[in-house]
Design a protein around this motif. Sequence first.
Motif, mmCIF file in Angstrom:
data_model
loop_
_atom_site.group_PDB
_atom_site.id
_atom_site.type_symbol
_atom_site.label_atom_id
_atom_site.label_comp_id
_atom_site.label_asym_id
_atom_site.label_seq_id
_atom_site.Cartn_x
_atom_site.Cartn_y
_atom_site.Cartn_z
ATOM 1 N N HIS A 69 38.074 -0.553 30.165
ATOM 2 C CA HIS A 69 37.277 -1.740 30.487
ATOM 3 C C HIS A 69 36.465 -2.141 29.270
ATOM 4 C CE1 HIS A 69 37.288 -0.722 35.061
ATOM 5 N NE2 HIS A 69 38.482 -0.648 34.514
ATOM 6 N N PHE A 70 36.314 -3.460 29.082
ATOM 7 C CA PHE A 70 35.384 -3.975 28.071
ATOM 8 C C PHE A 70 34.279 -4.681 28.840
ATOM 9 C CE2 PHE A 70 39.581 -4.206 25.966
ATOM 10 C CZ PHE A 70 39.344 -3.382 24.892
ATOM 11 N N GLY A 71 33.129 -4.049 28.958
ATOM 12 C CA GLY A 71 32.084 -4.650 29.791
ATOM 13 C C GLY A 71 32.641 -4.830 31.188
ATOM 14 N N HIS A 72 32.613 -6.058 31.717
ATOM 15 C CA HIS A 72 33.136 -6.266 33.066
ATOM 16 C C HIS A 72 34.620 -6.636 33.063
ATOM 17 C CE1 HIS A 72 32.046 -10.268 31.694
ATOM 18 N NE2 HIS A 72 32.974 -10.705 32.514
ATOM 19 N N VAL A 73 35.217 -6.772 31.872
ATOM 20 C CA VAL A 73 36.642 -7.113 31.796
ATOM 21 C C VAL A 73 37.485 -5.854 31.955
ATOM 22 C CG1 VAL A 73 38.477 -8.106 30.387
ATOM 23 C CG2 VAL A 73 36.168 -9.041 30.246
ATOM 24 N N LYS A 74 38.304 -5.842 33.030
ATOM 25 C CA LYS A 74 39.176 -4.693 33.241
ATOM 26 C C LYS A 74 40.500 -4.947 32.539
ATOM 27 C CE LYS A 74 37.097 -3.537 37.652
ATOM 28 N NZ LYS A 74 37.266 -3.468 39.111
ATOM 29 N N ALA A 75 40.525 -4.694 31.233
ATOM 30 C CA ALA A 75 41.722 -5.004 30.429
ATOM 31 C C ALA A 75 42.901 -4.158 30.888
ATOM 32 C CB ALA A 75 41.437 -4.783 28.953
ATOM 33 N N ASN A 76 42.679 -2.877 31.104
ATOM 34 C CA ASN A 76 43.673 -1.983 31.696
ATOM 35 C C ASN A 76 43.025 -1.343 32.912
ATOM 36 O OD1 ASN A 76 45.296 -0.708 28.640
ATOM 37 N ND2 ASN A 76 45.514 -2.632 29.744
ATOM 38 N N GLY B 24 54.292 -9.206 30.212
ATOM 39 C CA GLY B 24 53.158 -9.592 31.028
ATOM 40 C C GLY B 24 52.591 -10.863 30.436
ATOM 41 N N GLU B 25 51.888 -11.620 31.261
ATOM 42 C CA GLU B 25 51.296 -12.859 30.791
ATOM 43 C C GLU B 25 50.253 -12.553 29.729
ATOM 44 O OE1 GLU B 25 51.462 -15.747 34.558
ATOM 45 O OE2 GLU B 25 49.753 -14.419 34.492
ATOM 46 N N ASN B 26 49.835 -13.611 29.069
ATOM 47 C CA ASN B 26 48.765 -13.438 28.119
ATOM 48 C C ASN B 26 47.530 -12.897 28.793
ATOM 49 O OD1 ASN B 26 47.692 -14.366 25.341
ATOM 50 N ND2 ASN B 26 49.824 -14.998 25.553
ATOM 51 N N GLY B 27 46.933 -11.891 28.204
ATOM 52 C CA GLY B 27 45.726 -11.325 28.793
ATOM 53 C C GLY B 27 46.008 -10.262 29.841
ATOM 54 N N ALA B 28 47.286 -9.920 30.045
ATOM 55 C CA ALA B 28 47.636 -8.928 31.067
ATOM 56 C C ALA B 28 47.168 -7.530 30.674
ATOM 57 C CB ALA B 28 49.149 -8.934 31.299
ATOM 58 N N GLY B 29 46.981 -7.301 29.372
ATOM 59 C CA GLY B 29 46.495 -5.994 28.938
ATOM 60 C C GLY B 29 47.478 -5.217 28.077
ATOM 61 N N LYS B 30 48.518 -5.878 27.574
ATOM 62 C CA LYS B 30 49.571 -5.198 26.820
ATOM 63 C C LYS B 30 49.044 -4.629 25.505
ATOM 64 C CE LYS B 30 52.019 -9.036 26.629
ATOM 65 N NZ LYS B 30 51.140 -9.984 27.317
ATOM 66 N N SER B 31 48.361 -5.479 24.732
ATOM 67 C CA SER B 31 47.871 -5.012 23.427
ATOM 68 C C SER B 31 46.833 -3.917 23.599
ATOM 69 C CB SER B 31 47.270 -6.176 22.631
ATOM 70 O OG SER B 31 48.265 -7.102 22.290
ATOM 71 N N THR B 32 45.985 -4.060 24.606
ATOM 72 C CA THR B 32 44.959 -3.044 24.860
ATOM 73 C C THR B 32 45.605 -1.694 25.139
ATOM 74 O OG1 THR B 32 43.507 -4.737 25.764
ATOM 75 C CG2 THR B 32 42.994 -2.449 26.330
ATOM 76 N N LEU B 33 46.655 -1.705 25.939
ATOM 77 C CA LEU B 33 47.363 -0.470 26.280
ATOM 78 C C LEU B 33 47.904 0.199 25.020
ATOM 79 C CD1 LEU B 33 48.694 1.411 28.402
ATOM 80 C CD2 LEU B 33 50.677 -0.111 28.309
HETATM 81 N N1 ADP Z 1 37.914 -5.791 22.185
HETATM 82 C C1 ADP Z 1 37.833 -6.496 23.325
HETATM 83 N N2 ADP Z 1 36.626 -6.816 23.850
HETATM 84 C C2 ADP Z 1 36.540 -7.501 25.005
HETATM 85 N N3 ADP Z 1 37.579 -7.919 25.730
HETATM 86 C C3 ADP Z 1 38.810 -7.642 25.269
HETATM 87 C C4 ADP Z 1 39.004 -6.925 24.039
HETATM 88 N N4 ADP Z 1 40.335 -6.782 23.828
HETATM 89 C C5 ADP Z 1 40.947 -7.402 24.866
HETATM 90 N N5 ADP Z 1 40.035 -7.909 25.730
HETATM 91 C C6 ADP Z 1 40.328 -8.601 26.999
HETATM 92 O O1 ADP Z 1 41.187 -7.770 27.742
HETATM 93 C C7 ADP Z 1 42.193 -8.515 28.413
HETATM 94 C C8 ADP Z 1 43.551 -8.023 27.988
HETATM 95 O O2 ADP Z 1 43.776 -8.370 26.624
HETATM 96 P P1 ADP Z 1 45.080 -7.961 25.810
HETATM 97 O O3 ADP Z 1 45.306 -6.501 25.962
HETATM 98 O O4 ADP Z 1 44.932 -8.486 24.434
HETATM 99 O O5 ADP Z 1 46.215 -8.753 26.590
HETATM 100 P P2 ADP Z 1 47.712 -9.107 26.153
HETATM 101 O O6 ADP Z 1 48.027 -8.354 24.897
HETATM 102 O O7 ADP Z 1 48.545 -8.704 27.330
HETATM 103 O O8 ADP Z 1 47.747 -10.584 25.958
HETATM 104 C C9 ADP Z 1 41.909 -9.972 28.080
HETATM 105 O O9 ADP Z 1 41.154 -10.522 29.119
HETATM 106 C C10 ADP Z 1 41.125 -9.887 26.798
HETATM 107 O O10 ADP Z 1 40.275 -11.010 26.665
#
Ligand code: ADP
Length: 511
Positions: A15-22, A39-48
């Motif tokens: 989680h990033f603050g209240h954003v549940k990225a994964n 996954g759609e944009n923002g689905a959490g792929k890069s975060t994973l």
């Molecule tokens: N470093 C970060 N700080 C805050 N929010 C983030 C950060 N990285 C990603 N997010 C948020 O996490 C969610 C998933 O992002 P991301 O993993 O980049 O998605 P994807 O790669 O699937 O497009 C998005 O809502 C994005 O805005």
Amino acid sequence: MAKEEALVINGLKKHFGHVKANDGIDLIVRAGTIHAIVGENGAGKSTLMKSLFGLHQPDSGEIYLWGEKVQFSSPLQALSHGIGMVHQHFMLVEALSVLENIILGAEPGKGILLSYKNSRKTVEEICKKYGLDLDLDAIVENVPVGIQQRLEIVKVLYRGARLIILDEPTAVLTPQEIDRMFEILREFKKDGCTVIFITHKLNEVMALADDVTVIRDGRTVGHWPISEVNEKILARQMVGRDVVLDLVKEDAQPAELVLQIQGLQTEQVNGDQKADGLSFNIRAGEILGIIGVAGNGQDALIEGILGLRKVEKGEILYLGEHINGVDTSHLRQKGVSCISADRLKTGLVREFNVRENAILGYHTGKEFVSNLLFQNKRIDHYANQIITEFQIKTPSLEAPITTLSGGNQQKLIIGRELHANPKLIIAVQPTRGVDIGAIEFIYQVLLECRRQNTAVLLVSNELEEVLSLSDRVAVLYQGRFMGCNTPDHLSKEEIGLMMAGVRPEGEGGSE
Ligand SMILES: Nc1ncnc2c1ncn2[C@@H]1O[C@H](COP(=O)(O)OP(=O)(O)O)[C@@H](O)[C@H]1O
Ligand SMILES: [Mg+2]
């Protein structure tokens, strides 16, 4: 017997603050396979992938690499375990050479101090083995993005990665470069490497992957062998509902000339590509698509038309009137609308809420201001209309614009820009960073504009998008057109070659 697993991820949360990225990701990648994550944009792929690669520390969950439980605290550690990652946004040192970037920071192997010369030899061998052509002495800032990506791939191989992650690698490539990349990835597989391929393009998944995992809203929704799915099924899993992928497009009924551009040459700004003698017309009820690899003069063309960049030569006529140098706000009043790619730079104001962004650029209009006061009721009514009509998901009119998803931000821009009944729409990468559900919607909207006799200039580097929407397609390369024709007279291969600067056979002139 099933192949052994290269990677297993259980219940990963970040989680990033209240954003549940994964928010609970499960993943099983069989060794020696190409595994697509969509996954759609923002689905959490890069975060994973960043959690796996040691760039993020996950809040919870487990990662097993070749059966061993791991948690990396740095990319270097991940690399030493055989994971290599080609990032969505390259991480290169622009002032250094290609070779220096490849060997930079790589640990000399097993106590042997590798000399620069030896490193060079190793790099050359890798390049040769996989047919990855690279000028090792070129300075990175002078190297095109497609080649920078090749560099990133060689860098990963040089470090001996056995699990290679590519995060949306095809966004910067021409169709031929994409085909070539797929061949290379298949070679990796043959050599026993495991590949994780992240994309939101479903045709790529079908063409390349052995298995696919779909992620939505930070969670795994399912995984399948590729033989058990098709694009429709995957789209449905990504979005959570049925998606219409086939567009209904009637024959064009081109009417009066709306935009005429003759020999447009713009100023060069910050060393980017200028428009270098562009000529074209667009009629009412017609979509002209301009395709090219990013950085080939798209910005110069658009900014030239919108009065944002100096026009050095040539003429721009809008409904028969010269508009060279006329500023954007005047053009808006005359019926020119723009849907821009860079939403948070040019289309929206980050600090404003949904209501304020809904009237942005039109906020001085009579409709909204009288006696120097904002007519809040009218503005609310208008903003709510856009929200309903364009199916924008927002908690309220007061919500900060940055809390909306990319797709909903883009719909707000489109709603705002179309509300004024424009005669010309300039749509620049209208679906970049937008989820597939919103893409479908945006396509329908652009086709409806065409039906309503609006002229549409579509500038995009998504080939499928340009081919399916446009009545004519022009290929932009280094500020000039390499060719222009109707989509049914252009093959993807031809377009790809033109995007790379190769002129089609039998055509001499630039227009
Ligand atoms: N470093 C970060 N700080 C805050 N929010 C983030 C950060 N990285 C990603 N997010 C948020 O996490 C969610 C998933 O992002 P991301 O993993 O980049 O998605 P994807 O790669 O699937 O497009 C998005 O809502 C994005 O805005
Ligand atoms: Mg991403």
